[in-house]
Design a protein around this motif. Structure first.
Motif, PDB file in Angstrom:
ATOM      1  N   ILE A 167      -3.972   8.372 -48.293  1.00  0.00           N
ATOM      2  CA  ILE A 167      -3.092   8.651 -49.430  1.00  0.00           C
ATOM      3  C   ILE A 167      -2.498  10.052 -49.309  1.00  0.00           C
ATOM      4  O   ILE A 167      -1.296  10.247 -49.495  1.00  0.00           O
ATOM      5  CB  ILE A 167      -3.864   8.493 -50.751  1.00  0.00           C
ATOM      6  N   GLU A 168      -3.337  11.022 -48.983  1.00  0.00           N
ATOM      7  CA  GLU A 168      -2.861  12.402 -48.866  1.00  0.00           C
ATOM      8  C   GLU A 168      -1.783  12.536 -47.800  1.00  0.00           C
ATOM      9  O   GLU A 168      -0.742  13.154 -48.017  1.00  0.00           O
ATOM     10  CB  GLU A 168      -4.041  13.328 -48.542  1.00  0.00           C
ATOM     11  N   GLU A 169      -2.014  11.918 -46.629  1.00  0.00           N
ATOM     12  CA  GLU A 169      -1.054  12.020 -45.538  1.00  0.00           C
ATOM     13  C   GLU A 169       0.271  11.357 -45.893  1.00  0.00           C
ATOM     14  O   GLU A 169       1.348  11.899 -45.614  1.00  0.00           O
ATOM     15  CB  GLU A 169      -1.629  11.384 -44.268  1.00  0.00           C
ATOM     16  N   ASN A 170       0.220  10.206 -46.529  1.00  0.00           N
ATOM     17  CA  ASN A 170       1.449   9.476 -46.833  1.00  0.00           C
ATOM     18  C   ASN A 170       2.194  10.066 -48.022  1.00  0.00           C
ATOM     19  O   ASN A 170       3.419   9.977 -48.091  1.00  0.00           O
ATOM     20  CB  ASN A 170       1.144   7.996 -47.049  1.00  0.00           C
ATOM     21  N   GLU A 171       1.473  10.679 -48.946  1.00  0.00           N
ATOM     22  CA  GLU A 171       2.156  11.360 -50.044  1.00  0.00           C
ATOM     23  C   GLU A 171       2.859  12.615 -49.546  1.00  0.00           C
ATOM     24  O   GLU A 171       3.964  12.939 -49.973  1.00  0.00           O
ATOM     25  CB  GLU A 171       1.159  11.719 -51.145  1.00  0.00           C
ATOM     26  N   GLN A 172       2.245  13.316 -48.591  1.00  0.00           N
ATOM     27  CA  GLN A 172       2.853  14.519 -48.019  1.00  0.00           C
ATOM     28  C   GLN A 172       4.104  14.185 -47.220  1.00  0.00           C
ATOM     29  O   GLN A 172       5.110  14.880 -47.287  1.00  0.00           O
ATOM     30  CB  GLN A 172       1.851  15.244 -47.114  1.00  0.00           C
ATOM     31  N   HIS A 173       4.044  13.080 -46.458  1.00  0.00           N
ATOM     32  CA  HIS A 173       5.171  12.704 -45.607  1.00  0.00           C
ATOM     33  C   HIS A 173       6.292  12.035 -46.390  1.00  0.00           C
ATOM     34  O   HIS A 173       7.416  11.951 -45.916  1.00  0.00           O
ATOM     35  CB  HIS A 173       4.698  11.756 -44.497  1.00  0.00           C
ATOM     36  N   GLY A 174       5.957  11.564 -47.594  1.00  0.00           N
ATOM     37  CA  GLY A 174       6.949  10.815 -48.363  1.00  0.00           C
ATOM     38  C   GLY A 174       8.099  11.651 -48.859  1.00  0.00           C
ATOM     39  O   GLY A 174       9.257  11.282 -48.750  1.00  0.00           O
TER      40      GLY A 174
END
Length: 199
Positions: A167-174
C-alpha cells in the motif's frame, strides 16, 4: 471490456474449478493433478495481475464501498488474502495428489479464495465501478488480460507481499490522479447498516 467484469468472470471460473475437483474421481490422481495445476496457475495469474494493475488504481481512486472504510483497507485485505491462497497452494504442491493432506490444502485454498472473492466483489469491485471511468476500466482490462495470456501456460512465480509495504509503495507512486480517470458524480461509498443505525 471492463476490468470489474473480467475479474467477476474469472471468479466464476475459479468457483467452477474447485467444484470440478470436488466431483472428480478420487482414484484418478493424474487427472486431479492436472486439474489442480491448471487451477493453481489461474489463481496465481489472477492474483498477480490484480496486484500489478487493479489495486494500484483502486488505491488512487477508491473511497471504500459497502463495509470497507477506504481503499487502503480493501487493498490490505486483498493482499493478505492472496498470501493465504499462495500458502495453501504451496501446501498442496508439497503433498501427494489425492492424499488427505492434499485435499486439506485444496479445501483450505477454496475457503481462503471464496472469502476473498466475496469481499472483493462486495467492496473493491463496487468501489471501482463507482469511482473509475469506463475508459480506465477498459485500459486496465487490456493490461490484465495481456499479462495473463502471456503466462497462461506456466504461470508466474508466486511471491508473497507485505500488505502495508504494498500500500505504501503504490500510494507513493500514484501521485495525483487526473480528473478524467474518475467517474463523474460517483458517490464516496455506500452506507453500511451500522452507519444508518448510528445516524
Amino acid at each position: 471490456m471492463d476490468i470489474t467484469e473480467i475479474i467477476q468472470q474469472q471468479h466464476d471460473e475459479q468457483r467452477r474449478g474447485f467444484a470440478m475437483l470436488e466431483e472428480w474421481p478420487r482414484s484418478d490422481t493424474d487427472g486431479l493433478a492436472a486439474m489442480w495445476r491448471r487451477l493453481a496457475i489461474l489463481l496465481e495469474n489472477h492474483a498477480d495481475a490484480e496486484e500489478r494493475y487493479f489495486y494500484p488504481e483502486l488505491l488512487k481512486l477508491g473511497t471504500g464501498a459497502a463495509d470497507a472504510p477506504d481503499a487502503a483497507d480493501e487493498t490490505d485485505d486483498a493482499i493478505g488474502d492472496h498470501n493465504n491462497i499462495r500458502m495453501a497452494i504451496r501446501k498442496a504442491d508439497r503433498a501427494t495428489t489425492g492424499s488427505e493432506e492434499w485435499w486439506t490444502a485444496v479445501t483450505d485454498c477454496n475457503v481462503y479464495n471464496s472469502r476473498h472473492m466475496g469481499e472483493e466483489e462486495r467492496q473493491d469491485l463496487a468501489d471501482f465501478r463507482q469511482q473509475a471511468s469506463l475508459q480506465l476500466r477498459h485500459d486496465i482490462a487490456i493490461q490484465f488480460l495481456r499479462m495473463e495470456a502471456m503466462n497462461a501456460a506456466s504461470g508466474v512465480k508466486p511471491v508473497d507481499k507485505d500488505p502495508e509495504q504494498y500500500i505504501e509503495e503504490n500510494e507513493q507512486h500514484g501521485g495525483k490522479v487526473a480528473a478524467a480517470k474518475k467517474s463523474p458524480g460517483a458517490p464516496r461509498h455506500s452506507k453500511t447498516a451500522s452507519d444508518e443505525a448510528s445516524g
